[in-house]
Scaffold this motif. Sequence first.
Motif, PDB file in Angstrom:
ATOM      1  N   ALA A  62      26.241  19.043  18.197  1.00  0.00           N
ATOM      2  CA  ALA A  62      27.067  18.917  16.995  1.00  0.00           C
ATOM      3  C   ALA A  62      26.292  18.419  15.782  1.00  0.00           C
ATOM      4  O   ALA A  62      26.580  18.813  14.649  1.00  0.00           O
ATOM      5  N   PHE A  63      25.308  17.545  15.997  1.00  0.00           N
ATOM      6  CA  PHE A  63      24.568  16.978  14.868  1.00  0.00           C
ATOM      7  C   PHE A  63      23.457  17.942  14.465  1.00  0.00           C
ATOM      8  O   PHE A  63      22.704  18.439  15.311  1.00  0.00           O
ATOM      9  N   GLU A  64      23.329  18.163  13.172  1.00  0.00           N
ATOM     10  CA  GLU A  64      22.356  19.150  12.692  1.00  0.00           C
ATOM     11  C   GLU A  64      20.930  18.802  13.092  1.00  0.00           C
ATOM     12  O   GLU A  64      20.156  19.685  13.508  1.00  0.00           O
ATOM     13  N   TYR A  65      20.542  17.526  12.999  1.00  0.00           N
ATOM     14  CA  TYR A  65      19.156  17.179  13.302  1.00  0.00           C
ATOM     15  C   TYR A  65      18.842  17.358  14.786  1.00  0.00           C
ATOM     16  O   TYR A  65      17.695  17.639  15.149  1.00  0.00           O
ATOM     17  N   VAL A  66      19.853  17.216  15.652  1.00  0.00           N
ATOM     18  CA  VAL A  66      19.622  17.439  17.079  1.00  0.00           C
ATOM     19  C   VAL A  66      19.401  18.934  17.334  1.00  0.00           C
ATOM     20  O   VAL A  66      18.576  19.309  18.166  1.00  0.00           O
ATOM     21  N   GLN A  67      20.108  19.771  16.593  1.00  0.00           N
ATOM     22  CA  GLN A  67      19.826  21.204  16.672  1.00  0.00           C
ATOM     23  C   GLN A  67      18.389  21.487  16.256  1.00  0.00           C
ATOM     24  O   GLN A  67      17.704  22.314  16.860  1.00  0.00           O
ATOM     25  N   HIS A  68      17.913  20.783  15.236  1.00  0.00           N
ATOM     26  CA  HIS A  68      16.540  20.992  14.767  1.00  0.00           C
ATOM     27  C   HIS A  68      15.531  20.551  15.838  1.00  0.00           C
ATOM     28  O   HIS A  68      14.509  21.216  16.051  1.00  0.00           O
ATOM     29  N   PHE A  69      15.816  19.426  16.497  1.00  0.00           N
ATOM     30  CA  PHE A  69      14.984  19.024  17.640  1.00  0.00           C
ATOM     31  C   PHE A  69      14.933  20.150  18.678  1.00  0.00           C
ATOM     32  O   PHE A  69      13.866  20.508  19.195  1.00  0.00           O
ATOM     33  N   ALA A  70      16.107  20.692  19.000  1.00  0.00           N
ATOM     34  CA  ALA A  70      16.199  21.711  20.041  1.00  0.00           C
ATOM     35  C   ALA A  70      15.414  22.960  19.657  1.00  0.00           C
ATOM     36  O   ALA A  70      14.798  23.606  20.526  1.00  0.00           O
ATOM     37  N   HIS A  71      15.409  23.320  18.381  1.00  0.00           N
ATOM     38  CA  HIS A  71      14.648  24.487  17.939  1.00  0.00           C
ATOM     39  C   HIS A  71      13.161  24.305  18.239  1.00  0.00           C
ATOM     40  O   HIS A  71      12.480  25.253  18.650  1.00  0.00           O
ATOM     41  N   VAL A  72      12.654  23.103  18.014  1.00  0.00           N
ATOM     42  CA  VAL A  72      11.238  22.850  18.299  1.00  0.00           C
ATOM     43  C   VAL A  72      10.991  22.936  19.802  1.00  0.00           C
ATOM     44  O   VAL A  72      10.012  23.551  20.261  1.00  0.00           O
TER      45      VAL A  72
ATOM     46  N   ALA B 280       4.896  17.321  14.099  1.00  0.00           N
ATOM     47  CA  ALA B 280       3.436  17.366  14.014  1.00  0.00           C
ATOM     48  C   ALA B 280       2.866  17.730  15.367  1.00  0.00           C
ATOM     49  O   ALA B 280       3.271  17.176  16.397  1.00  0.00           O
ATOM     50  N   GLY B 281       1.920  18.681  15.382  1.00  0.00           N
ATOM     51  CA  GLY B 281       1.312  19.128  16.624  1.00  0.00           C
ATOM     52  C   GLY B 281      -0.145  18.730  16.703  1.00  0.00           C
ATOM     53  O   GLY B 281      -0.898  18.908  15.744  1.00  0.00           O
ATOM     54  N   ARG B 282      -0.546  18.210  17.842  1.00  0.00           N
ATOM     55  CA  ARG B 282      -1.955  17.829  18.019  1.00  0.00           C
ATOM     56  C   ARG B 282      -2.856  19.057  18.114  1.00  0.00           C
ATOM     57  O   ARG B 282      -3.955  19.068  17.561  1.00  0.00           O
ATOM     58  N   GLY B 283      -2.397  20.079  18.828  1.00  0.00           N
ATOM     59  CA  GLY B 283      -3.233  21.261  19.015  1.00  0.00           C
ATOM     60  C   GLY B 283      -2.777  22.452  18.211  1.00  0.00           C
ATOM     61  O   GLY B 283      -3.201  23.569  18.457  1.00  0.00           O
ATOM     62  N   GLY B 284      -1.906  22.234  17.270  1.00  0.00           N
ATOM     63  CA  GLY B 284      -1.380  23.327  16.465  1.00  0.00           C
ATOM     64  C   GLY B 284       0.116  23.452  16.644  1.00  0.00           C
ATOM     65  O   GLY B 284       0.721  22.863  17.554  1.00  0.00           O
ATOM     66  N   LEU B 285       0.724  24.225  15.784  1.00  0.00           N
ATOM     67  CA  LEU B 285       2.171  24.380  15.777  1.00  0.00           C
ATOM     68  C   LEU B 285       2.471  25.792  15.295  1.00  0.00           C
ATOM     69  O   LEU B 285       1.965  26.217  14.254  1.00  0.00           O
ATOM     70  N   ASP B 286       3.274  26.530  16.035  1.00  0.00           N
ATOM     71  CA  ASP B 286       3.633  27.898  15.659  1.00  0.00           C
ATOM     72  C   ASP B 286       4.771  27.843  14.636  1.00  0.00           C
ATOM     73  O   ASP B 286       5.952  27.956  14.990  1.00  0.00           O
ATOM     74  N   VAL B 287       4.400  27.656  13.381  1.00  0.00           N
ATOM     75  CA  VAL B 287       5.389  27.469  12.326  1.00  0.00           C
ATOM     76  C   VAL B 287       6.231  28.726  12.128  1.00  0.00           C
ATOM     77  O   VAL B 287       7.441  28.647  11.877  1.00  0.00           O
ATOM     78  N   GLU B 288       5.622  29.900  12.245  1.00  0.00           N
ATOM     79  CA  GLU B 288       6.392  31.132  12.066  1.00  0.00           C
ATOM     80  C   GLU B 288       7.435  31.293  13.155  1.00  0.00           C
ATOM     81  O   GLU B 288       8.556  31.751  12.892  1.00  0.00           O
ATOM     82  N   ALA B 289       7.093  30.915  14.383  1.00  0.00           N
ATOM     83  CA  ALA B 289       8.085  30.948  15.457  1.00  0.00           C
ATOM     84  C   ALA B 289       9.219  29.968  15.158  1.00  0.00           C
ATOM     85  O   ALA B 289      10.399  30.259  15.435  1.00  0.00           O
ATOM     86  N   LEU B 290       8.878  28.817  14.593  1.00  0.00           N
ATOM     87  CA  LEU B 290       9.895  27.833  14.235  1.00  0.00           C
ATOM     88  C   LEU B 290      10.803  28.378  13.134  1.00  0.00           C
ATOM     89  O   LEU B 290      12.024  28.198  13.175  1.00  0.00           O
ATOM     90  N   ARG B 291      10.228  29.050  12.162  1.00  0.00           N
ATOM     91  CA  ARG B 291      11.047  29.656  11.096  1.00  0.00           C
ATOM     92  C   ARG B 291      12.048  30.659  11.684  1.00  0.00           C
ATOM     93  O   ARG B 291      13.219  30.696  11.276  1.00  0.00           O
ATOM     94  N   ARG B 292      11.574  31.460  12.600  1.00  0.00           N
ATOM     95  CA  ARG B 292      12.486  32.439  13.215  1.00  0.00           C
ATOM     96  C   ARG B 292      13.573  31.736  14.025  1.00  0.00           C
ATOM     97  O   ARG B 292      14.742  32.148  14.011  1.00  0.00           O
TER      98      ARG B 292
ATOM     99  N   VAL C 249      14.923  28.733  13.604  1.00  0.00           N
ATOM    100  CA  VAL C 249      15.954  28.013  12.851  1.00  0.00           C
ATOM    101  C   VAL C 249      16.985  28.953  12.247  1.00  0.00           C
ATOM    102  O   VAL C 249      18.050  28.500  11.799  1.00  0.00           O
ATOM    103  N   THR C 250      16.722  30.242  12.211  1.00  0.00           N
ATOM    104  CA  THR C 250      17.746  31.169  11.724  1.00  0.00           C
ATOM    105  C   THR C 250      18.952  31.180  12.657  1.00  0.00           C
ATOM    106  O   THR C 250      20.027  31.650  12.273  1.00  0.00           O
ATOM    107  N   ARG C 251      18.781  30.666  13.888  1.00  0.00           N
ATOM    108  CA  ARG C 251      19.874  30.587  14.841  1.00  0.00           C
ATOM    109  C   ARG C 251      20.730  29.347  14.633  1.00  0.00           C
ATOM    110  O   ARG C 251      21.778  29.192  15.283  1.00  0.00           O
ATOM    111  N   SER C 252      20.307  28.458  13.728  1.00  0.00           N
ATOM    112  CA  SER C 252      21.026  27.202  13.525  1.00  0.00           C
ATOM    113  C   SER C 252      22.423  27.452  12.963  1.00  0.00           C
ATOM    114  O   SER C 252      22.650  28.383  12.180  1.00  0.00           O
ATOM    115  N   ALA C 253      23.360  26.601  13.363  1.00  0.00           N
ATOM    116  CA  ALA C 253      24.716  26.683  12.820  1.00  0.00           C
ATOM    117  C   ALA C 253      24.771  26.216  11.372  1.00  0.00           C
ATOM    118  O   ALA C 253      25.757  26.480  10.673  1.00  0.00           O
ATOM    119  N   PHE C 254      23.731  25.539  10.924  1.00  0.00           N
ATOM    120  CA  PHE C 254      23.654  25.032   9.560  1.00  0.00           C
ATOM    121  C   PHE C 254      22.557  25.789   8.808  1.00  0.00           C
ATOM    122  O   PHE C 254      21.512  26.072   9.389  1.00  0.00           O
TER     123      PHE C 254
END
Length: 279
Positions: free
Chosen positions: A47-57, A221-233, A235-240
Motif C-alpha cells: 500500500a505504501f508507495e516507498y515500499v513499492q519502490h523497494f520491491a521494484h529494486v 546504491a550498488g557496489r558492483g553496479g546498478l541496472d538503472v534502465e531495468a529499474l526505469r522499466r 517502475v512503470t508497473r508502480s501504482a503511483f
Amino acid sequence: MSARERDREAAGAERFALVADDRGGVTVMLDGSPQSHVQHDDPQLLAFEYVQHFAHVIDILPAGLLAVTHVGGAGLTLARYVNHVRPGSPQIVLEPDAALTELVRRELPLPRRHRIRVRPIDGLAGVGQLADRSADVVVIDAYAGGRVPAELTTTAYLTDVARVLRPDGVVLLNLSDEPGLRYVARVLASLVQTTRFRDTALVATHEVLKGKRFGNAVLVAGRGGLDVEALRREVTRSAFPTGVQSGATLNRMAAGARPFADDGASSPEPPRLRSWRRT
C-alpha cells in the motif's frame, strides 16, 4: 505475568495500534504515525508507495535467494514480500522495539518456514555486529518520531553498511524530505564520499521529484553496479506515477551538498498532513 511485564504491555498498548481496513489489510501505527501496512493474505499488495519502490529494486536483482538485512522492522512488510517472491531467502531484521515486534508477530504472524530473524537491536549497533560480505541487500527504513535517525546517514555508517554488502550488493534507503530534497542530497553526498558504491539512483513519485510535496524518496546504491534502465522499466508497473533519477542529475545533486560526517542530522520533521502538498 509479572507486574513489570503488565506495565510494559500497558505502555506499549498506548504507543501501538493496529488499524484494519476494508480490504483486509492492517496499518501498524506507532505514536500516532503509520509505520507499515500489512496485507496478510497477499504479501505482494504493497500500500505504501516507498515500499513499492523497494520491491521494484528487489525485482530487478538477479534471480535466486537474497540475503537481506533490514534496518527497521515495524510490520515486517518488505521482509514478508521478499519471503513470498524469493522463498527461502535468509533475512535479518534489526528492530530495537521488542514490544512492537512482539505485537506484530502475535497479531500478524509470519508464514510457515520463513527464514526471517528479528534482532532486538538498533541499526547502528546491529550493522556493526554483522559479518563482512554477508548481505546482498541492506534496507535502511528506520524512523523515530517520524524522522530518520541522524546516525543512520553518516559517511561512517554507510561505509560500515558497504562492508556488510557483497561485491555486487545494493543498499536502499527510505528518506523523507521537503520540496527541494536538500536532505536527500546530503545523504547522497555521504554515500558518494564512502567511495564504496559504483552507481546510484533515486526513486520517488513525480510529485516528490518535482518538489510539489513533502514525501518519501528511495535512494539506491550498488557496489558492483546498478541496472538503472531495468529499474526505469520496472517502475512503470508502480501504482503511483513514479520516476527514476540517476547519472548526471545525481552527480550534480551530490556535488552541491555537504556530506554528513560525524555531525549527522535527522530528516526534516514531517508537516501536518494537510500541508504535505505544495500548490
